[in-house]
Design a protein around this motif. Structure first.
Motif, PDB file in Angstrom:
ATOM      1  N   ARG A   1      -5.638  94.201  24.856  1.00  0.00           N
ATOM      2  CA  ARG A   1      -6.767  94.486  25.742  1.00  0.00           C
ATOM      3  C   ARG A   1      -6.399  95.541  26.787  1.00  0.00           C
ATOM      4  N   ARG A   2      -5.163  95.526  27.260  1.00  0.00           N
ATOM      5  CA  ARG A   2      -4.723  96.563  28.204  1.00  0.00           C
ATOM      6  C   ARG A   2      -4.942  97.958  27.612  1.00  0.00           C
ATOM      7  N   ARG A   3      -4.589  98.123  26.341  1.00  0.00           N
ATOM      8  CA  ARG A   3      -4.743  99.429  25.706  1.00  0.00           C
ATOM      9  C   ARG A   3      -6.215  99.790  25.539  1.00  0.00           C
ATOM     10  N   ASP A   4      -7.036  98.786  25.224  1.00  0.00           N
ATOM     11  CA  ASP A   4      -8.462  99.054  25.048  1.00  0.00           C
ATOM     12  C   ASP A   4      -9.115  99.455  26.373  1.00  0.00           C
ATOM     13  N   VAL A   5      -8.725  98.779  27.451  1.00  0.00           N
ATOM     14  CA  VAL A   5      -9.244  99.112  28.773  1.00  0.00           C
ATOM     15  C   VAL A   5      -8.779 100.505  29.187  1.00  0.00           C
ATOM     16  N   ALA A   6      -7.525 100.839  28.861  1.00  0.00           N
ATOM     17  CA  ALA A   6      -7.003 102.171  29.183  1.00  0.00           C
ATOM     18  C   ALA A   6      -7.768 103.258  28.428  1.00  0.00           C
ATOM     19  N   ASP A   7      -8.154 102.972  27.183  1.00  0.00           N
ATOM     20  CA  ASP A   7      -8.957 103.939  26.423  1.00  0.00           C
ATOM     21  C   ASP A   7     -10.259 104.255  27.145  1.00  0.00           C
ATOM     22  N   LEU A   8     -10.890 103.213  27.690  1.00  0.00           N
ATOM     23  CA  LEU A   8     -12.159 103.417  28.384  1.00  0.00           C
ATOM     24  C   LEU A   8     -11.953 104.184  29.686  1.00  0.00           C
ATOM     25  N   SER A   9     -10.957 103.783  30.465  1.00  0.00           N
ATOM     26  CA  SER A   9     -10.737 104.414  31.768  1.00  0.00           C
ATOM     27  C   SER A   9     -10.283 105.859  31.638  1.00  0.00           C
ATOM     28  N   ALA A  10      -9.392 106.129  30.692  1.00  0.00           N
ATOM     29  CA  ALA A  10      -8.795 107.458  30.593  1.00  0.00           C
ATOM     30  C   ALA A  10      -9.593 108.420  29.716  1.00  0.00           C
ATOM     31  N   ARG A  11     -10.185 107.897  28.631  1.00  0.00           N
ATOM     32  CA  ARG A  11     -10.809 108.791  27.647  1.00  0.00           C
ATOM     33  C   ARG A  11     -12.297 108.544  27.442  1.00  0.00           C
ATOM     34  N   GLY A  12     -12.832 107.526  28.074  1.00  0.00           N
ATOM     35  CA  GLY A  12     -14.249 107.240  27.889  1.00  0.00           C
ATOM     36  C   GLY A  12     -14.570 106.635  26.544  1.00  0.00           C
ATOM     37  N   VAL A  13     -13.561 106.019  25.905  1.00  0.00           N
ATOM     38  CA  VAL A  13     -13.757 105.396  24.602  1.00  0.00           C
ATOM     39  C   VAL A  13     -13.921 103.892  24.806  1.00  0.00           C
ATOM     40  N   LEU A  14     -15.120 103.392  24.563  1.00  0.00           N
ATOM     41  CA  LEU A  14     -15.418 101.974  24.756  1.00  0.00           C
ATOM     42  C   LEU A  14     -15.190 101.200  23.466  1.00  0.00           C
ATOM     43  N   HIS A  15     -14.431 100.113  23.545  1.00  0.00           N
ATOM     44  CA  HIS A  15     -14.312  99.155  22.458  1.00  0.00           C
ATOM     45  C   HIS A  15     -15.303  98.028  22.757  1.00  0.00           C
TER      46      HIS A  15
ATOM     47  N   GLU B   1     -15.994  95.203  21.682  1.00  0.00           N
ATOM     48  CA  GLU B   1     -15.565  93.805  21.642  1.00  0.00           C
ATOM     49  C   GLU B   1     -14.325  93.531  22.492  1.00  0.00           C
ATOM     50  N   SER B   2     -13.752  94.546  23.104  1.00  0.00           N
ATOM     51  CA  SER B   2     -12.538  94.360  23.905  1.00  0.00           C
ATOM     52  C   SER B   2     -12.553  95.385  25.027  1.00  0.00           C
ATOM     53  N   ASN B   3     -12.800  94.928  26.253  1.00  0.00           N
ATOM     54  CA  ASN B   3     -13.039  95.839  27.367  1.00  0.00           C
ATOM     55  C   ASN B   3     -12.847  95.089  28.684  1.00  0.00           C
ATOM     56  N   TYR B   4     -13.439  95.587  29.752  1.00  0.00           N
ATOM     57  CA  TYR B   4     -13.283  94.917  31.045  1.00  0.00           C
ATOM     58  C   TYR B   4     -13.984  93.562  31.093  1.00  0.00           C
ATOM     59  N   CYS B   5     -14.916  93.305  30.193  1.00  0.00           N
ATOM     60  CA  CYS B   5     -15.642  92.033  30.187  1.00  0.00           C
ATOM     61  C   CYS B   5     -15.168  91.074  29.105  1.00  0.00           C
ATOM     62  N   PHE B   6     -14.789  91.578  27.939  1.00  0.00           N
ATOM     63  CA  PHE B   6     -14.464  90.730  26.795  1.00  0.00           C
ATOM     64  C   PHE B   6     -12.962  90.755  26.516  1.00  0.00           C
ATOM     65  N   GLY B   7     -12.413  89.597  26.252  1.00  0.00           N
ATOM     66  CA  GLY B   7     -11.011  89.476  25.902  1.00  0.00           C
ATOM     67  C   GLY B   7     -10.354  88.338  26.657  1.00  0.00           C
ATOM     68  N   GLU B   8      -9.063  88.153  26.418  1.00  0.00           N
ATOM     69  CA  GLU B   8      -8.319  87.033  27.000  1.00  0.00           C
ATOM     70  C   GLU B   8      -8.448  87.000  28.520  1.00  0.00           C
TER      71      GLU B   8
ATOM     72  N   HIS C   1     -10.027  99.685  43.338  1.00  0.00           N
ATOM     73  CA  HIS C   1     -10.516 100.770  42.487  1.00  0.00           C
ATOM     74  C   HIS C   1     -11.863 100.376  41.899  1.00  0.00           C
ATOM     75  N   ILE C   2     -12.730 101.356  41.707  1.00  0.00           N
ATOM     76  CA  ILE C   2     -13.953 101.170  40.936  1.00  0.00           C
ATOM     77  C   ILE C   2     -13.627 101.422  39.471  1.00  0.00           C
ATOM     78  N   VAL C   3     -14.151 100.575  38.580  1.00  0.00           N
ATOM     79  CA  VAL C   3     -13.806 100.694  37.163  1.00  0.00           C
ATOM     80  C   VAL C   3     -15.063 100.649  36.295  1.00  0.00           C
ATOM     81  N   PRO C   4     -14.986 101.224  35.078  1.00  0.00           N
ATOM     82  CA  PRO C   4     -16.112 101.147  34.142  1.00  0.00           C
ATOM     83  C   PRO C   4     -16.121  99.787  33.460  1.00  0.00           C
ATOM     84  N   ALA C   5     -17.216  99.061  33.572  1.00  0.00           N
ATOM     85  CA  ALA C   5     -17.292  97.694  33.046  1.00  0.00           C
ATOM     86  C   ALA C   5     -18.374  97.548  31.990  1.00  0.00           C
ATOM     87  N   ALA C   6     -18.662  98.629  31.265  1.00  0.00           N
ATOM     88  CA  ALA C   6     -19.712  98.598  30.247  1.00  0.00           C
ATOM     89  C   ALA C   6     -19.266  97.795  29.033  1.00  0.00           C
ATOM     90  N   THR C   7     -20.251  97.231  28.331  1.00  0.00           N
ATOM     91  CA  THR C   7     -19.999  96.566  27.050  1.00  0.00           C
ATOM     92  C   THR C   7     -20.851  97.164  25.941  1.00  0.00           C
TER      93      THR C   7
END
Length: 543
Positions: free
Chosen positions: A120-134, A136-143, A323-329
């Motif tokens: 999930r850390r890597r998936d969140v990093a994808d969204l924050s750094a590259r704008g790539v949303l997963h 099913e695994s993001n700031y809202c979904f996951g462990e 920090h403000i973060v992108p929390a889209a699903t």
């Protein structure tokens, strides 16, 4: 046994061990030389009336040293056999529900659509750094749920201190800082919470709880008004004698299939608005004056509530040094949230600033919560999509200077911002339409007493829309089951019964106790079974 007293000291006095000892001994009417150990058990900052003080509950030990204060993890039995309880969601409600069930000897399986913390850390990093949303695994979904990567605040309005302390002690036992047991506003920090969550999950697995990541529930199986199992993607299903819905506030597909299966759902008011950001030193000066920056105080926070006509407007999830973060699903929706590291030493302070949303606001958008109790989801989605388009895509944040937002004009040059996807100057006041008016009025009132709040470095970023679930899955107040779908247990924030990590964990424990009570009154045998007419406990290797 120690003597316990309450003291009220300025930050310098509290930081000086000798002065703290002297003040506490005087309050306890003890000779200072008789006090060998001073232990702070509770601590809070009181900045009311322009004076900054530390309120503390202190233990004084005359001879014997204080006992070790770090709690140990719960002693759990090792369970075998089938898992009759299926928990959907590995957030705080689901994890603590499984923990309490395990301690009671009832085995469960947790299914979680998102990934374990490491992935999930890597998936969140994808969204924050590259704008790539997963999706099913993001700031809202996951462990660990949304709280794992959104600050780790543990505030609650619960008045029963015992259950709250129990949850705090579990978290500390799994690696959270000891200060959690002392601070009036406990906070783990997003950098430390993932490790705590992983440790708790590993203990559950060792005790026989199966946790399945990347497993998305797609429906419920029912028979004659009773839940009998859970359907998963790719055609798999799990039989169950009880199903706990603990999915958090953003699992929009889950509440739809729960309702389609026969569970009663109703609209619940929520809130929506923007996330505001300021330099942290500015907030420190506003709150603490000349004491700003004192190491005992740390980064200052605030809590603001205004009433504008019939609408409540309030700060939400305030993150000092954060920090403000992108929390889209969803791929076409822009959502923001905030988090702070455990140190809270970041340059900025941010907070949601949101207005209450009820049936009148939905009807103004052509939505009827009486006809569709899930209309609040479409209301959220409307503004999330508008914000995504306004920002230009790729989860760039639409933003506006806070004074410009209040006064209704374009911001030519945006101040620095912590949001990792970058910001684009947008008329958020126009984007929010009629929702902007009460927020603008409330911010204007705040500026009367705190003019710096609308200073040139203050910024608004959109949109803050996932403040809570805009619906409630109904449940019986005694059995905690759905009144229209037996053996279904709505739980936590996603069911409309919690608001944050602590209240969700408490609700998970409460639901586990309700399930356990059914086990004990059913007279079922110890051997595990998934028969829908019984909910037995699992075999145990407890010693």
């Amino acid at each position: 046994m120690p003597r316990t007293v309450d003291v009220l000291l300025d930050p310098d006095a509290f930081a000086d061990e000798a002065r703290l000892r002297r003040a506490a001994a005087r309050k306890a009417k003890l000779r200072e030389r008789d006090v060998r150990h001073v232990v702070v058990r509770r601590r809070s900052v009181d900045a009311r009336g322009g004076e900054v003080k530390i309120r503390a509950q202190v233990e004084l030990w005359k001879r014997e040293p204080p006992p070790s204060s770090r709690p140990k993890p719960w002693d759990l039995p090792t369970l075998r056999g089938e898992a009759p309880v299926v928990i959907i969601g590995a957030g705080p409600a689901g994890l603590f529900c499984a923990l309490a069930l395990t301690r009671a000897g009832v085995r469960s399986i947790i299914i979680e659509r998102g990934q374990a913390v490491s992935q999930r850390r890597r998936d969140v990093a994808d969204l924050s750094a590259r704008g790539v949303l997963h999706p099913e695994s993001n700031y809202c979904f996951g462990e660990g749920g949304a709280g794992t990567f959104s600050d780790g605040k543990l505030y609650t309005r619960a008045h029963k201190r015992g259950p709250v302390d129990e949850v705090l002690r579990v978290l500390v036992a799994h690696g959270a800082p000891l200060d959690l047991l002392v601070d009036a506003r406990p906070h783990i920090g997003t950098n430390r919470l993932p490790g705590v969550v992983t440790s708790l999950r590993e203990q559950l697995e060792h005790a026989g709880v199966q946790v399945r990541f990347g497993a998305r529930a797609t429906g419920l199986r029912t028979k004659d008004g009773v839940v009998t199992g859970v359907e998963l993607d790719e055609g798999e299903h799990l039989d169950a004698a009880a199903v706990v819905i603990a999915t958090g506030h953003s699992a929009r597909d889950v509440v739809r299939f729960v309702r389609n299966a026969g569970a009663a759902v109703r609209f619940k008011p929520f809130a929506l608005g923007v996330r505001v950001e300021h330099p942290q030193p500015l907030i420190d000066r506003v709150q603490y004056g000349g004491w700003a920056g004192h190491p005992v105080l740390g980064a200052a926070s605030y809590r603001l509530v205004q009433r504008v006509g019939e609408t409540s407007v309030f700060s939400f999830c305030m993150c000092p040094g954060g920090h403000i973060v992108p929390a889209a699903t969803e791929l076409d929706g822009q959502v923001v949230n905030g988090w702070s590291p455990s140190s809270r030493r970041g340059r900025f302070a941010n907070s949601g600033f949101v207005a209450e949303i009820g049936a009148p606001q939905l009807r103004a958008l052509g939505l009827d919560p009486n006809a569709d109790p899930l209309a609040g989801i479409e209301f959220q989605r409307h503004y999330e999509r508008a914000a995504f388009e306004a920002g230009g895509g790729a989860f760039v944040g639409p933003a506006q200077g806070l004074r410009d937002f209040v006064e209704g004009r374009h911001t030519n040059e945006l101040p620095p911002c912590s949001y990792p996807r970058g910001v684009s100057s947008v008329r958020l006041d126009e984007l929010l339409g009629p929702l902007a008016s009460p927020i603008q009025a409330a911010l204007g009132e705040v500026a009367r007493s705190m003019p710096e709040f609308l200073g040139p470095e203050a910024l608004a970023v959109g949109v803050e829309s996932r403040t809570s679930a805009p619906y409630r899955i109904e449940r019986d107040k005694d059995t905690l089951q759905s009144p229209s779908l037996a053996r279904l247990y709505p739980c936590g924030e996603g069911a409309g019964f919690a608001g944050g990590i602590m209240s969700a964990a408490l609700d998970g424990i409460r639901v586990a106790k309700a399930i356990t009570a059914r086990v004990r009154t059913s007279g079922a045998p110890r051997r595990a079974s998934t028969h829908p007419d019984g909910l037995p406990a699992a075999d145990s290797d407890a010693t």
